[in-house]
Every structure is written in C-alpha cells, then in structure tokens.
Design a protein around this motif. Structure first.
Motif, PDB file in Angstrom:
ATOM      1  N   ALA A   5       0.704  -1.304  -0.283  1.00  0.00           N
ATOM      2  CA  ALA A   5      -0.207  -0.031  -0.159  1.00  0.00           C
ATOM      3  C   ALA A   5       0.759   1.135  -0.235  1.00  0.00           C
ATOM      4  CB  ALA A   5      -1.222   0.209   1.062  1.00  0.00           C
ATOM      5  N   LEU A  10      -1.626   8.881   1.468  1.00  0.00           N
ATOM      6  CA  LEU A  10      -1.764   8.336   2.108  1.00  0.00           C
ATOM      7  C   LEU A  10      -1.602   8.908   3.485  1.00  0.00           C
ATOM      8  CD1 LEU A  10      -0.915   3.823   2.495  1.00  0.00           C
ATOM      9  CD2 LEU A  10      -3.183   4.826   1.772  1.00  0.00           C
ATOM     10  N   TYR A  45      -3.992  -1.105   6.020  1.00  0.00           N
ATOM     11  CA  TYR A  45      -4.219  -0.747   4.578  1.00  0.00           C
ATOM     12  C   TYR A  45      -3.100  -1.544   3.782  1.00  0.00           C
ATOM     13  CZ  TYR A  45      -6.397   3.582   5.419  1.00  0.00           C
ATOM     14  OH  TYR A  45      -6.938   5.426   5.470  1.00  0.00           O
ATOM     15  N   SER A  67      -8.206  -0.366   4.595  1.00  0.00           N
ATOM     16  CA  SER A  67      -7.710   0.547   4.209  1.00  0.00           C
ATOM     17  C   SER A  67      -8.274   1.617   4.305  1.00  0.00           C
ATOM     18  CB  SER A  67      -7.758  -0.036   2.196  1.00  0.00           C
ATOM     19  OG  SER A  67      -6.978  -1.185   2.046  1.00  0.00           O
TER      20      SER A  67
END
Length: 529
Positions: free
Chosen positions: A272, A280, A420, A448
């Motif tokens: 991720a 993120l 995530y 996520s």
C-alpha cells in the motif's frame, strides 16, 4: 446574572441547592460566554432520581407507538431548530458550523433518533423467542428503572446526554433518562432539552421521563452512580472518570456502559505504501486533525515499516503536520491533558517530529507527530499507549513482519483498527496474519480506510474490548443493538396468551420477527412460515 433552570420532575425549575454556577467558554478566546448554569447539589440529584423512579413504571407500560412518535417528533424538532442549535454549539465548541455541525452531526443525530423509532415500531430490539414445547416465551423489556447518561465534550449533538445515541437507546427501551450535560456546551444542551420536553408532552408520555442536570462535582457523581435505584449508566468520557463511576456502579449492581479511550491503530502495509504512499500521508493527516483530533476514533498510532516507501510516508506526513496552524481544542482541561500526554510519550521514548506547542489565543495546540522504534514500543507498551486526545499521533516503525505482529499483540482494547493493503493483493498474506491479532483487540476492523468515520447503521460496532469500553458485546451506535444495553430479559413460563406482552402472544402484531421453535418467522404461533 440569572441562573438557568433545571428540567426536574417534569418542569423547568431553579436548582434546589446549587453549590455555585458556571458559564460556557468560547474555546477560540478562552472567554466565558452565555448565561449562568447551576452546579447541582445533592437535593437536585435526589429530586431527579426520585422523579425518574416514579415515572419508570408508567414509561415501561407506555404503548411503543407513543415512544416512536416521540422520537420522530423530536428528530423533526431538531431539524426545524437547526439555525439556533448550530449557532449555540458553534459558539461553545468552535466546531465548524456548516461542514461539521449542520452538514454532518445534526443530520446524524436526527437520523439515529428516527432509526430508534423504527426499531421500536418493528420490535426488533426486543428479540421475542417462543418455545411451544417447553411453554416458555421471552423477550427483552424495559429495565423499569432510570438510566443516567453522561454526555461527552466532543459531540454536542450526536452524543449529547439529552439527544444522542445513549439517550435515544434508553428511551427506545422505555426507560426514563436523567441527562447529565457536559459543561463544555450547556446552552446547547438546554435548547435540546427544551425541544425534547415539548415533544414528550405532545406524545403523552410522562414528563419526568426526561430530566436535565448541567453539572455536579465528582463526589456527588460517584454517589449518584452508586445508587441502586438506577437501572443503568451510559458514559462517554475519560478513562479515570469512567472507572471511578464504574466502581461505584459495580458495587450496587448498576449496569455501566462506558466508552473510555481508544488509540485506533492503523497498519500501513508495504504494498500500500509503495502504491500510494503520498496519498496515504495526506489521508492520515486529514483524519488525525479532523475536528482538531477530538474524535474517539482518531488514528492515535500508525504502524509504518522501515524502507524507502515507509520513510517517504513519514517525511511527507511530517511536512503536512508541520505546515498546519495550531488547532482549537474544546477547553483548558483538554489542552492540559494533551500536553501531559505528549510529555508522557516523550518520556517513554517517543521522538517529537513536529508540533508539541500551544498557539496564541484560547485553547490551541499545534498538530503533533511523534515516532518510536517498534523495539522501544515493545519495552514500554503501556506508557506508549497513552491517549493523546487532540491532533496528535505516534508512528511506530517496524523492521519486519514479526515486529509488526508483536506490536499488534501488545495493544490494549480499542474501538477500531485499520489495515491498509495494496490493490493488487500483494499485502493479503500480511493482512491475514495481522487480522486475527487485531480482531481480538478491536470492535471494528477497517480495510484500507482511516477509522475516523462511524456510520450510524444496524451493523455498526462502536464499542470494543476494555479499556476502550466496559463491555465488548455492546455498541453505543447503531439500532437496534444499542437499545439492548438498556433492557432486561423477561421470561414467561406457562402464562396464558391473553396475559402475555403483545409481541409474545400467539397472534403476531404484524411483521415482527420472532424466533418460534428455533426458526425466525413473522407467522402466528402454529401458522405457516
């Protein structure tokens, strides 16, 4: 200056023995605003408890349709009075008026009142069970005792003691509510109580079914919590205050449903981070600083692996936090508590990456990011799980999967956790290793996405293992499950049909789901499914 009245025993009246008064405070300036509110003494508390106890039997016997009508009418009243309510709450909390209070929280509050009304009409919370062979019939029923609700500071509508989920749940189960407002937003609570009192009368329900106290000292609070005339307590607030009240309630067998603290750990897996690390970092910053970080589902710990993608995420997150201006907190105690929490984390080995200072005017604190190595976290997990209530978060840096699993296994109970993972499935094996460890430690496991948002849904679990709450089997959000906290299981053995509660009789009320001889059905007893 005049002191505002209390809602006691069905009418607005002066405090009987006020031990002083207080005013709300504008968090942006630190200046007192609005009228004076009484700090109640023992006589006020006794009057509220006596009146609620007297109203309990009548409310328990009330037609469910009247309860549902009240909840719907109250929801309508909130929406009709939105301008006044939003203005009051904004002045007392500094929460954004259009985006947070009007756009999100007030609709959520009226919506959960209507969901409670729907659950009342459907009898879903009562879970009727019929065993024709044994001659037994059971259902969940009112406690027939008052419920004391303590409102928190961070949701002036949705968790308010006289409007929020605990309030709606207790009333839906046909129990009187003694609402203890939070001193951070007394004028908002007063206005809500006025609307509730009016709707209560229009529904033909006992007027003492809803009462409002603004404030009282800790000793009186523990004395009230330890009164066996109470059926239950709903509490949202700090862990020390909640545990003190819980000890008093436990001593006399009063049910205590508490939301105490939560760090809501977030795990960022390698795939991720490589896939969308910069996005993120922005998502994490936005979640941590939403509402100045004063959410019970704020991401208080983020677990980030070492490596190029992890290091880039940390640096980008640090830049977001460092560039942000100090944020307004609700009160001086919140500011003081946040400063102490950050100091505790640093003393335990965390490194301050940015923030950690107050701002000018009112109760402001800079968004704060800290970091610690997983090996150091595992040496002092208790201290490094100190809740920093505000725009602050701790990054835990892991060397490998084994360290990440060890960190997950060291967490206390939390409301939620998030993992995530990458979109291509590359992280799924790690997710499967982490999930069982977290599943035992959280009420809601999020995929996520940051854990901040809490949908008002029948499938929601806004609860979790201790110390996030006092009981992992119940939720404070989501009907009908939230209603069941304030109910007793009643069983009838060989009782004739005509003497049973309506939902347990042979003939179905109409559409009520009942467990008859092991099968869920809406049929009459003896009828076809």
């Amino acid at each position: 200056m005049n002191v505002e009245p209390l809602l006691l025993a069905g009418r607005w009246q002066p405090s009987r023995d006020a031990g002083g008064s207080f005013r709300a405070v504008d968090p942006t300036s630190g200046e007192a605003i609005g009228p004076e509110f009484p700090v109640s003494g023992a006589a006020d508390l006794e009057a509220a408890l006596a009146a609620a106890s007297e109203a309990a039997a009548a409310l328990a016997a009330a037609e469910p349709a009247r309860i549902a009508d009240f909840l719907d009418a109250y929801a309508d009243a909130l929406e009709a009075d939105a301008d006044t309510l939003v203005a009051l709450a904004h002045a007392e909390t500094a929460l954004p008026a259009p985006t947070r209070l009007r756009g999100v929280e007030l609709p959520r509050t009226s919506g959960q009142l209507r969901q409670a009304a729907q659950a009342v009409r459907a009898y879903g919370w009562a879970q009727p069970v019929i065993d024709t062979q044994a001659g037994l019939r059971s259902h969940l029923a009112p406690l027939s005792k008052p419920v004391l609700v303590f409102g928190p500071n961070n949701f002036p509508f949705a968790f308010n003691a006289v409007a929020g989920s605990d309030f709606a749940s207790a009333i839906a189960a046909r129990n009187p509510v003694i609402a203890k407002a939070h001193p951070s937003h007394p004028a908002t609570s007063l206005r809500l109580a006025q609307l509730a009192h009016r709707a209560l009368g229009e529904a033909g329900l006992p007027e003492a079914a809803v009462q409002l106290l603004y404030h009282f000292d800790h000793a009186l609070g523990q004395r009230l919590a330890g009164d066996a005339r109470l059926g239950a307590i709903g509490f949202t607030g700090s862990r020390p205050a909640g545990l003190a009240l819980k000890a008093a309630a436990d001593a006399v067998g009063v049910l205590f449903y508490a939301e105490l603290s939560s760090l809501n750990p977030v795990f960022l897996l390698p795939g991720a981070l490589a896939e969308r690390g910069e996005a993120l970092a922005q998502e994490f910053f936005a979640s941590c600083t939403l509402g100045s970080g004063q959410f019970c589902t704020n991401p208080g710990i983020v677990v980030v692996p070492h490596g190029a993608a992890g290091d880039a995420f940390v640096e980008r997150a640090r830049q977001h936090f460092a560039a942000a201006a100090p944020m307004v907190l609700f009160s001086r105690p919140v500011l003081d508590g946040l400063q102490q929490a950050v100091a505790t984390l640093c003393e335990a080995g965390a490194q301050l990456l940015c923030g950690g200072q107050t701002g000018e005017g009112g109760y402001r604190y800079a968004p704060t990011l800290l970091a610690v190595e997983a090996s150091d976290f595992l040496r002092a997990p208790a201290a490094l799980q100190t809740e920093a209530f505000g725009p602050a978060s701790l990054l835990v840096r892991t060397a490998d999967l084994d360290q990440a699993l060890a960190v997950a296994g060291a967490f206390e109970g939390n409301l939620s956790a998030a993992i995530y993972r990458s979109g291509d499935g590359a992280d799924d094996a790690v997710w499967q290793a982490l999930a069982p460890l977290l599943r035992a430690r959280v009420g809601r496991l999020v995929n996520s996405c940051m854990p901040t948002g809490v949908a008002v849904s029948p499938a929601q679990q806004h609860g979790g293992p201790f110390p996030s709450t006092g009981h992992p089997g119940f939720t404070a959000v989501g009907m009908p499950a939230a209603i069941r906290r304030f109910a007793a299981l009643h069983c009838y053995d060989g009782v004739p049909d005509a003497l049973l509660p309506p939902e347990l009789r042979d003939r179905n009320l109409g559409g009520v789901q009942r467990l008859i001889d092991g099968h869920w059905t809406t049929a009459d007893v003896g009828g076809e499914t």
